[in-house]
Design an enzyme around this catalytic site. Sequence first.
Site, short mmCIF file in Angstrom:
data_model
loop_
_atom_site.label_atom_id
_atom_site.label_comp_id
_atom_site.label_asym_id
_atom_site.label_seq_id
_atom_site.Cartn_x
_atom_site.Cartn_y
_atom_site.Cartn_z
N PRO A 1 0.81 -1.21 0.00
CA PRO A 1 0.00 0.00 0.00
C PRO A 1 0.85 1.26 0.00
O PRO A 1 1.90 1.32 0.63
CB PRO A 1 -0.78 -0.11 1.32
CG PRO A 1 0.12 -0.90 2.21
CD PRO A 1 0.89 -1.84 1.31
N ARG B 1 -1.49 15.88 -9.79
CA ARG B 1 -2.63 14.99 -9.99
C ARG B 1 -3.81 15.64 -10.74
O ARG B 1 -4.35 15.02 -11.66
CB ARG B 1 -3.09 14.39 -8.66
CG ARG B 1 -1.97 13.66 -7.90
CD ARG B 1 -2.49 12.83 -6.73
NE ARG B 1 -3.23 11.68 -7.20
CZ ARG B 1 -4.55 11.61 -7.23
NH1 ARG B 1 -5.27 12.60 -6.77
NH2 ARG B 1 -5.15 10.54 -7.71
N CYS C 1 2.35 28.50 -16.40
CA CYS C 1 1.85 28.94 -17.70
C CYS C 1 1.34 27.78 -18.54
O CYS C 1 1.82 27.51 -19.64
CB CYS C 1 2.98 29.65 -18.45
SG CYS C 1 4.49 28.68 -18.42
#
Length: 413
Positions: free
Chosen positions: A273, A312, A342
Amino acid sequence: MARPTPSVTSDAITGRLSEIAAAVGTPCYVYDAGLIRAAYLTLDDAFDGYPHAIHYALKANSSLAVVRLLQSLGSHGDANSLGEVDVAMRCGFRPDQIVFTGVGKSAAEIDRAVALGLLAINVESPGELDRIDQRAVAQGTLARVALRVNPDIDARSHPHISTGLRSNKFGVPIGEAPALFREMAARRGLQPVGAHVHIGSQITSLEPLTRAAEAVVGLAHAMRGEGIEFQHLDMGGGLGISYDGAPVIDPAEYVRALVQATRGSGLKVAIEPGRVLVGPAGVLLTRVVDVKQFPAAKRFVVIDAGMTELMRPALYNAYHRVEPLVPRDGEAVPVDVVGPICESTDAYARDRLLPPVEVGDLIVVHDVGAYGAAMGHTYLRRPLPPEVLTDQGQWRVIRRRQTLDELLSLESE
Ligand code: LLP
Protein backbone atom coordinates in the site's frame (compact mmCIF):
# COMPACT_ATOMS: atom_id res chain seq x y z
CA MET A 1 -19.84 18.26 -8.52
CA ALA A 2 -18.70 16.35 -5.44
CA ARG A 3 -19.53 18.01 -2.13
CA PRO A 4 -16.79 18.96 0.27
CA THR A 5 -16.88 16.73 3.35
CA PRO A 6 -15.58 17.18 6.87
CA SER A 7 -12.01 16.06 6.92
CA VAL A 8 -9.99 13.93 9.27
CA THR A 9 -6.96 15.69 7.87
CA SER A 10 -8.17 19.08 8.92
CA ASP A 11 -8.97 18.00 12.45
CA ALA A 12 -5.49 16.68 13.03
CA ILE A 13 -3.51 19.41 11.33
CA THR A 14 -5.41 22.63 10.84
CA GLY A 15 -4.83 23.92 14.34
CA ARG A 16 -1.17 24.46 13.51
CA LEU A 17 -1.38 25.53 9.89
CA SER A 18 -1.28 29.32 10.22
CA GLU A 19 1.66 29.06 12.56
CA ILE A 20 3.46 26.71 10.15
CA ALA A 21 2.74 28.96 7.15
CA ALA A 22 4.14 31.96 9.03
CA ALA A 23 7.28 30.02 9.99
CA VAL A 24 8.18 28.20 6.76
CA GLY A 25 6.25 30.13 4.12
CA THR A 26 3.97 28.83 1.38
CA PRO A 27 3.56 26.63 -0.51
CA CYS A 28 4.41 23.81 1.88
CA TYR A 29 3.30 20.26 2.55
CA VAL A 30 2.17 19.30 6.04
CA TYR A 31 1.81 15.64 7.09
CA ASP A 32 0.45 14.24 10.32
CA ALA A 33 2.32 11.32 11.88
CA GLY A 34 -0.69 10.26 13.94
CA LEU A 35 -2.81 9.71 10.83
CA ILE A 36 -0.06 7.67 9.16
CA ARG A 37 0.32 5.52 12.28
CA ALA A 38 -3.43 4.96 12.51
CA ALA A 39 -3.70 3.97 8.84
CA TYR A 40 -0.80 1.53 9.18
CA LEU A 41 -2.18 -0.09 12.33
CA THR A 42 -5.64 -0.48 10.78
CA LEU A 43 -4.16 -2.59 7.99
CA ASP A 44 -1.77 -4.47 10.24
CA ASP A 45 -4.39 -5.34 12.86
CA ALA A 46 -6.85 -6.54 10.23
CA PHE A 47 -4.55 -9.47 9.40
CA ASP A 48 -5.50 -10.77 12.84
CA GLY A 49 -2.44 -12.96 13.24
CA TYR A 50 -2.36 -14.30 9.66
CA PRO A 51 1.26 -14.30 8.35
CA HIS A 52 1.81 -11.12 6.38
CA ALA A 53 4.13 -8.25 5.53
CA ILE A 54 3.13 -4.69 4.69
CA HIS A 55 5.58 -3.32 2.14
CA TYR A 56 5.02 0.44 2.08
CA ALA A 57 5.15 1.64 -1.55
CA LEU A 58 7.79 4.33 -1.31
CA LYS A 59 6.68 5.91 -4.58
CA ALA A 60 3.71 7.47 -2.79
CA ASN A 61 5.95 9.56 -0.55
CA SER A 62 9.62 8.77 -0.03
CA SER A 63 10.54 11.71 2.18
CA LEU A 64 13.02 10.29 4.65
CA ALA A 65 11.04 11.12 7.79
CA VAL A 66 7.86 9.57 6.38
CA VAL A 67 9.65 6.38 5.34
CA ARG A 68 11.44 6.23 8.70
CA LEU A 69 8.12 6.59 10.51
CA LEU A 70 6.63 3.65 8.63
CA GLN A 71 9.77 1.60 9.20
CA SER A 72 9.53 2.28 12.93
CA LEU A 73 5.98 0.88 12.90
CA GLY A 74 7.20 -2.44 11.48
CA SER A 75 6.51 -1.80 7.82
CA HIS A 76 8.69 -3.30 5.09
CA GLY A 77 9.38 -1.56 1.77
CA ASP A 78 8.33 -1.69 -1.89
CA ALA A 79 10.77 0.10 -4.18
CA ASN A 80 10.38 1.00 -7.83
CA SER A 81 13.89 2.22 -8.57
CA LEU A 82 17.38 1.92 -7.19
CA GLY A 83 16.91 5.35 -5.66
CA GLU A 84 13.95 4.06 -3.66
CA VAL A 85 15.89 0.94 -2.65
CA ASP A 86 18.61 3.19 -1.28
CA VAL A 87 16.14 5.46 0.50
CA ALA A 88 14.51 2.39 2.07
CA MET A 89 17.86 1.12 3.34
CA ARG A 90 18.84 4.53 4.59
CA CYS A 91 15.62 4.56 6.61
CA GLY A 92 16.48 1.26 8.28
CA PHE A 93 14.94 -1.41 6.09
CA ARG A 94 17.07 -4.53 5.66
CA PRO A 95 17.50 -5.75 2.08
CA ASP A 96 15.46 -8.84 2.93
CA GLN A 97 12.54 -6.55 3.83
CA ILE A 98 12.46 -4.88 0.41
CA VAL A 99 10.67 -5.96 -2.76
CA PHE A 100 11.77 -4.34 -6.00
CA THR A 101 9.33 -3.87 -8.87
CA GLY A 102 9.83 -1.94 -12.09
CA VAL A 103 8.82 -2.44 -15.67
CA GLY A 104 12.19 -1.40 -17.08
CA LYS A 105 14.97 -2.31 -14.68
CA SER A 106 18.32 -1.19 -16.03
CA ALA A 107 21.41 -3.41 -16.03
CA ALA A 108 22.85 -1.40 -13.14
CA GLU A 109 19.62 -1.79 -11.16
CA ILE A 110 19.54 -5.55 -11.69
CA ASP A 111 23.20 -5.88 -10.75
CA ARG A 112 22.76 -3.99 -7.50
CA ALA A 113 19.43 -5.62 -6.59
CA VAL A 114 21.02 -9.05 -6.99
CA ALA A 115 24.09 -8.05 -4.98
CA LEU A 116 21.96 -6.68 -2.15
CA GLY A 117 19.94 -9.89 -1.81
CA LEU A 118 16.52 -8.23 -1.74
CA LEU A 119 13.50 -10.17 -0.47
CA ALA A 120 12.21 -10.39 -4.04
CA ILE A 121 12.93 -8.89 -7.39
CA ASN A 122 9.54 -8.86 -9.11
CA VAL A 123 10.25 -10.09 -12.63
CA GLU A 124 8.39 -8.32 -15.43
CA SER A 125 9.28 -10.39 -18.52
CA PRO A 126 11.07 -13.48 -19.86
CA GLY A 127 13.94 -11.25 -20.99
CA GLU A 128 14.33 -9.79 -17.54
CA LEU A 129 14.24 -13.27 -16.01
CA ASP A 130 17.18 -14.13 -18.20
CA ARG A 131 19.12 -10.97 -17.33
CA ILE A 132 18.64 -11.47 -13.59
CA ASP A 133 19.78 -15.08 -13.87
CA GLN A 134 22.91 -14.06 -15.78
CA ARG A 135 23.87 -11.44 -13.20
CA ALA A 136 23.24 -13.82 -10.31
CA VAL A 137 25.39 -16.53 -11.91
CA ALA A 138 28.13 -13.98 -12.60
CA GLN A 139 28.02 -12.90 -8.96
CA GLY A 140 27.99 -16.51 -7.76
CA THR A 141 24.73 -16.01 -5.93
CA LEU A 142 21.06 -16.95 -6.04
CA ALA A 143 18.57 -14.12 -6.71
CA ARG A 144 15.17 -14.36 -5.02
CA VAL A 145 12.61 -13.64 -7.71
CA ALA A 146 8.83 -13.39 -7.85
CA LEU A 147 6.90 -13.22 -11.10
CA ARG A 148 4.68 -10.21 -11.72
CA VAL A 149 1.61 -11.55 -13.43
CA ASN A 150 -0.86 -9.55 -15.44
CA PRO A 151 -4.26 -11.14 -14.75
CA ASP A 152 -6.17 -9.13 -17.36
CA ILE A 153 -8.50 -7.70 -14.72
CA ASP A 154 -10.04 -4.27 -15.04
CA ALA A 155 -9.40 -2.35 -11.79
CA ARG A 156 -12.06 0.16 -12.88
CA SER A 157 -9.84 3.05 -11.85
CA HIS A 158 -8.58 5.97 -13.95
CA PRO A 159 -7.05 4.54 -17.17
CA HIS A 160 -3.75 6.29 -16.44
CA ILE A 161 -3.33 4.38 -13.19
CA SER A 162 -4.70 0.97 -14.20
CA THR A 163 -2.08 -1.72 -14.70
CA GLY A 164 -3.78 -5.10 -14.71
CA LEU A 165 -5.16 -5.31 -18.24
CA ARG A 166 -3.43 -7.12 -21.08
CA SER A 167 -3.28 -3.78 -22.86
CA ASN A 168 -1.07 -2.42 -20.04
CA LYS A 169 2.70 -2.83 -20.13
CA PHE A 170 3.00 -4.50 -16.73
CA GLY A 171 3.96 -8.09 -15.86
CA VAL A 172 3.53 -11.24 -17.92
CA PRO A 173 0.17 -12.67 -19.02
CA ILE A 174 -0.96 -15.03 -16.29
CA GLY A 175 -1.33 -17.87 -18.79
CA GLU A 176 2.41 -17.77 -19.41
CA ALA A 177 3.26 -17.85 -15.72
CA PRO A 178 3.50 -21.64 -15.15
CA ALA A 179 6.08 -22.04 -17.92
CA LEU A 180 8.09 -19.12 -16.56
CA PHE A 181 8.05 -20.53 -13.03
CA ARG A 182 9.38 -23.83 -14.41
CA GLU A 183 12.06 -21.85 -16.20
CA MET A 184 12.97 -19.95 -13.01
CA ALA A 185 13.19 -23.15 -11.00
CA ALA A 186 15.54 -24.60 -13.60
CA ARG A 187 17.91 -21.62 -13.66
CA ARG A 188 21.16 -21.77 -11.70
CA GLY A 189 20.94 -18.18 -10.51
CA LEU A 190 17.27 -17.94 -9.56
CA GLN A 191 15.14 -18.94 -6.61
CA PRO A 192 11.41 -18.43 -7.28
CA VAL A 193 9.85 -17.17 -4.04
CA GLY A 194 6.42 -15.99 -5.04
CA ALA A 195 3.98 -14.33 -7.38
CA HIS A 196 3.17 -10.64 -7.59
CA VAL A 197 0.10 -8.85 -8.87
CA HIS A 198 -0.78 -5.14 -8.90
CA ILE A 199 -3.75 -4.16 -11.03
CA GLY A 200 -3.83 -0.41 -10.47
CA SER A 201 -4.16 2.43 -8.03
CA GLN A 202 -7.03 4.39 -6.44
CA ILE A 203 -9.26 1.31 -6.72
CA THR A 204 -12.63 1.77 -5.09
CA SER A 205 -14.33 -1.59 -5.55
CA LEU A 206 -13.16 -4.74 -3.81
CA GLU A 207 -14.16 -7.24 -6.44
CA PRO A 208 -11.26 -6.76 -8.91
CA LEU A 209 -8.75 -6.88 -6.05
CA THR A 210 -10.26 -10.13 -4.74
CA ARG A 211 -10.27 -11.65 -8.20
CA ALA A 212 -6.60 -10.76 -8.68
CA ALA A 213 -5.78 -12.34 -5.32
CA GLU A 214 -7.67 -15.49 -6.25
CA ALA A 215 -5.78 -15.65 -9.53
CA VAL A 216 -2.36 -15.71 -7.85
CA VAL A 217 -3.55 -18.16 -5.19
CA GLY A 218 -4.66 -20.47 -8.02
CA LEU A 219 -1.24 -20.11 -9.56
CA ALA A 220 0.44 -20.98 -6.26
CA HIS A 221 -1.64 -24.16 -5.98
CA ALA A 222 -0.84 -25.15 -9.54
CA MET A 223 2.89 -24.63 -9.05
CA ARG A 224 2.83 -26.48 -5.72
CA GLY A 225 1.41 -29.42 -7.64
CA GLU A 226 4.59 -29.37 -9.73
CA GLY A 227 6.86 -29.13 -6.69
CA ILE A 228 7.52 -25.37 -6.96
CA GLU A 229 6.74 -23.93 -3.54
CA PHE A 230 6.24 -20.18 -2.99
CA GLN A 231 7.11 -18.28 0.17
CA HIS A 232 4.72 -15.39 -0.29
CA LEU A 233 1.98 -13.96 -2.48
CA ASP A 234 2.43 -10.25 -3.13
CA MET A 235 -0.98 -8.71 -3.78
CA GLY A 236 0.38 -5.24 -4.65
CA GLY A 237 -1.21 -1.96 -3.60
CA GLY A 238 -4.07 0.03 -5.06
CA LEU A 239 -6.50 0.74 -2.25
CA GLY A 240 -8.32 3.99 -3.00
CA ILE A 241 -9.04 6.83 -0.60
CA SER A 242 -12.02 9.17 -0.56
CA TYR A 243 -10.91 12.42 -2.15
CA ASP A 244 -14.49 13.68 -2.51
CA GLY A 245 -16.38 11.99 0.30
CA ALA A 246 -17.70 9.14 -1.89
CA PRO A 247 -17.55 5.67 -0.31
CA VAL A 248 -14.36 3.64 -0.71
CA ILE A 249 -13.24 0.15 0.29
CA ASP A 250 -12.85 -0.31 4.02
CA PRO A 251 -9.14 -1.18 4.47
CA ALA A 252 -9.87 -3.82 7.11
CA GLU A 253 -12.45 -5.46 4.85
CA TYR A 254 -9.88 -5.49 2.03
CA VAL A 255 -7.34 -7.26 4.24
CA ARG A 256 -9.91 -9.79 5.40
CA ALA A 257 -10.82 -10.53 1.77
CA LEU A 258 -7.16 -11.13 0.89
CA VAL A 259 -6.68 -13.41 3.88
CA GLN A 260 -9.83 -15.31 3.02
CA ALA A 261 -8.62 -15.84 -0.53
CA THR A 262 -5.18 -16.98 0.64
CA ARG A 263 -5.82 -18.92 3.84
CA GLY A 264 -6.26 -22.29 2.12
CA SER A 265 -2.75 -22.04 0.69
CA GLY A 266 -1.19 -21.18 4.05
CA LEU A 267 1.08 -18.73 2.23
CA LYS A 268 2.22 -15.42 3.66
CA VAL A 269 0.42 -12.39 2.20
CA ALA A 270 2.44 -9.35 1.20
CA ILE A 271 0.75 -6.07 0.28
CA GLU A 272 2.23 -2.86 -1.13
CA PRO A 273 0.00 0.00 0.00
CA GLY A 274 1.04 3.55 -0.70
CA ARG A 275 -1.81 6.04 -0.99
CA VAL A 276 -3.99 4.60 1.77
CA LEU A 277 -1.17 4.96 4.31
CA VAL A 278 -0.08 8.52 3.59
CA GLY A 279 -2.59 10.19 1.25
CA PRO A 280 -5.15 11.49 3.75
CA ALA A 281 -2.36 12.43 6.19
CA GLY A 282 -1.08 15.33 4.12
CA VAL A 283 -2.24 18.78 3.05
CA LEU A 284 -0.71 21.38 0.80
CA LEU A 285 -0.77 24.81 2.32
CA THR A 286 -0.86 27.65 -0.18
CA ARG A 287 -1.68 31.35 -0.27
CA VAL A 288 -3.93 33.37 -2.59
CA VAL A 289 -1.81 35.64 -4.80
CA ASP A 290 -4.57 37.07 -6.99
CA VAL A 291 -8.33 37.06 -7.49
CA LYS A 292 -9.75 38.04 -10.85
CA GLN A 293 -13.19 38.13 -12.36
CA PHE A 294 -13.82 38.05 -16.10
CA PRO A 295 -16.98 40.02 -16.98
CA ALA A 296 -20.00 37.71 -16.93
CA ALA A 297 -17.64 34.78 -16.92
CA LYS A 298 -15.21 32.97 -14.70
CA ARG A 299 -13.82 34.03 -11.39
CA PHE A 300 -10.25 32.86 -10.82
CA VAL A 301 -8.51 32.41 -7.50
CA VAL A 302 -4.79 32.26 -8.25
CA ILE A 303 -2.70 30.53 -5.59
CA ASP A 304 1.05 30.13 -5.11
CA ALA A 305 1.04 26.35 -5.77
CA GLY A 306 0.37 24.60 -9.04
CA MET A 307 1.16 21.51 -11.06
CA THR A 308 4.75 21.73 -9.87
CA GLU A 309 3.64 20.93 -6.30
CA LEU A 310 0.67 18.67 -7.12
CA MET A 311 0.43 17.13 -10.57
CA ARG A 312 -2.63 14.99 -9.99
CA PRO A 313 -5.32 17.45 -11.15
CA ALA A 314 -3.42 18.35 -14.34
CA LEU A 315 -2.39 14.76 -15.08
CA TYR A 316 -5.54 12.78 -14.21
CA ASN A 317 -8.14 15.49 -13.77
CA ALA A 318 -8.07 14.34 -10.15
CA TYR A 319 -10.35 15.86 -7.54
CA HIS A 320 -8.86 17.34 -4.36
CA ARG A 321 -10.82 19.25 -1.75
CA VAL A 322 -9.68 22.88 -1.71
CA GLU A 323 -10.84 25.28 0.98
CA PRO A 324 -9.78 28.42 2.80
CA LEU A 325 -8.09 27.71 6.13
CA VAL A 326 -10.30 30.34 7.79
CA PRO A 327 -13.51 30.82 5.78
CA ARG A 328 -14.71 34.41 5.50
CA ASP A 329 -18.36 35.28 5.93
CA GLY A 330 -20.31 35.63 2.72
CA GLU A 331 -21.98 33.65 0.00
CA ALA A 332 -20.03 30.82 -1.63
CA VAL A 333 -19.54 31.34 -5.38
CA PRO A 334 -18.14 29.08 -8.10
CA VAL A 335 -14.46 29.76 -8.81
CA ASP A 336 -11.55 28.16 -10.61
CA VAL A 337 -8.64 27.67 -8.24
CA VAL A 338 -5.61 27.90 -10.47
CA GLY A 339 -1.85 27.84 -10.08
CA PRO A 340 0.78 30.26 -11.33
CA ILE A 341 2.16 27.94 -14.05
CA CYS A 342 1.85 28.94 -17.70
CA GLU A 343 -0.26 25.92 -18.66
CA SER A 344 -4.03 25.86 -18.98
CA THR A 345 -4.15 22.48 -17.22
CA ASP A 346 -2.66 24.15 -14.16
CA ALA A 347 -5.87 24.23 -12.12
CA TYR A 348 -6.66 22.45 -8.86
CA ALA A 349 -10.41 22.97 -9.06
CA ARG A 350 -12.89 24.26 -11.62
CA ASP A 351 -16.29 25.77 -10.88
CA ARG A 352 -15.84 24.95 -7.21
CA LEU A 353 -18.01 26.67 -4.62
CA LEU A 354 -15.77 28.69 -2.33
CA PRO A 355 -16.60 31.35 0.25
CA PRO A 356 -15.12 34.78 -0.49
CA VAL A 357 -11.33 34.85 -0.48
CA GLU A 358 -8.84 37.70 -0.58
CA VAL A 359 -5.21 38.01 -1.59
CA GLY A 360 -3.06 36.68 1.24
CA ASP A 361 -5.61 34.14 2.54
CA LEU A 362 -4.36 30.64 3.25
CA ILE A 363 -5.87 27.85 1.15
CA VAL A 364 -5.67 24.18 2.12
CA VAL A 365 -5.52 21.45 -0.53
CA HIS A 366 -6.42 18.10 1.04
CA ASP A 367 -5.22 14.52 0.64
CA VAL A 368 -1.85 15.29 -0.93
CA GLY A 369 0.25 13.01 1.31
CA ALA A 370 0.56 10.48 -1.54
CA TYR A 371 1.85 11.41 -5.00
CA GLY A 372 2.08 15.09 -4.05
CA ALA A 373 5.65 15.98 -3.10
CA ALA A 374 6.82 12.68 -4.58
CA MET A 375 5.77 13.85 -8.07
CA GLY A 376 6.82 17.44 -7.51
CA HIS A 377 9.17 19.09 -9.96
CA THR A 378 10.87 22.39 -10.63
CA TYR A 379 9.31 23.61 -13.90
CA LEU A 380 9.72 27.39 -14.25
CA ARG A 381 12.71 27.12 -11.89
CA ARG A 382 10.40 26.83 -8.93
CA PRO A 383 12.45 25.47 -6.03
CA LEU A 384 10.98 22.47 -4.16
CA PRO A 385 8.81 23.56 -1.21
CA PRO A 386 9.37 22.49 2.39
CA GLU A 387 7.71 19.54 4.09
CA VAL A 388 6.57 19.59 7.71
CA LEU A 389 5.59 16.68 9.97
CA THR A 390 3.18 17.26 12.82
CA ASP A 391 2.94 14.82 15.70
CA GLN A 392 0.78 15.19 18.78
CA GLY A 393 0.66 18.96 18.63
CA GLN A 394 4.36 19.39 17.78
CA TRP A 395 5.74 20.05 14.32
CA ARG A 396 9.12 19.97 12.62
CA VAL A 397 10.50 20.69 9.18
CA ILE A 398 11.48 17.40 7.53
CA ARG A 399 12.59 19.02 4.27
CA ARG A 400 13.54 22.66 4.10
CA ARG A 401 12.75 24.81 1.08
CA GLN A 402 15.20 24.34 -1.77
CA THR A 403 17.13 27.47 -2.74
CA LEU A 404 17.59 28.62 -6.31
CA ASP A 405 21.35 28.13 -5.89
CA GLU A 406 20.77 24.50 -4.92
CA LEU A 407 18.47 24.03 -7.90
CA LEU A 408 21.17 25.39 -10.22
CA SER A 409 24.10 23.69 -8.52
CA LEU A 410 24.39 20.90 -11.10
CA GLU A 411 24.76 23.31 -14.00
CA SER A 412 27.50 25.38 -15.53
CA GLU A 413 27.27 28.34 -17.92
N1 LLP B 1 2.87 -1.54 -6.01
C1 LLP B 1 3.12 -1.27 -7.30
C2 LLP B 1 3.81 -2.27 -8.12
C3 LLP B 1 2.73 -0.03 -7.85
O1 LLP B 1 2.97 0.23 -9.13
C4 LLP B 1 2.06 0.92 -7.04
C5 LLP B 1 1.64 2.20 -7.57
C6 LLP B 1 1.83 0.59 -5.67
C7 LLP B 1 2.24 -0.66 -5.21
C8 LLP B 1 1.14 1.52 -4.73
O2 LLP B 1 -0.14 1.78 -5.13
P1 LLP B 1 -1.17 2.58 -4.18
O3 LLP B 1 -1.44 1.73 -2.96
O4 LLP B 1 -0.54 3.85 -3.81
O5 LLP B 1 -2.36 2.75 -5.03
N2 LLP B 1 0.61 8.86 -9.50
C9 LLP B 1 -0.67 8.22 -9.41
C10 LLP B 1 -0.56 6.83 -8.80
C11 LLP B 1 0.41 5.94 -9.50
C12 LLP B 1 0.54 4.61 -8.82
C13 LLP B 1 1.69 3.84 -9.38
N3 LLP B 1 1.88 2.57 -8.77
C14 LLP B 1 -1.65 9.11 -8.67
O6 LLP B 1 -1.27 10.21 -8.25
O7 LLP B 1 -2.82 8.75 -8.51
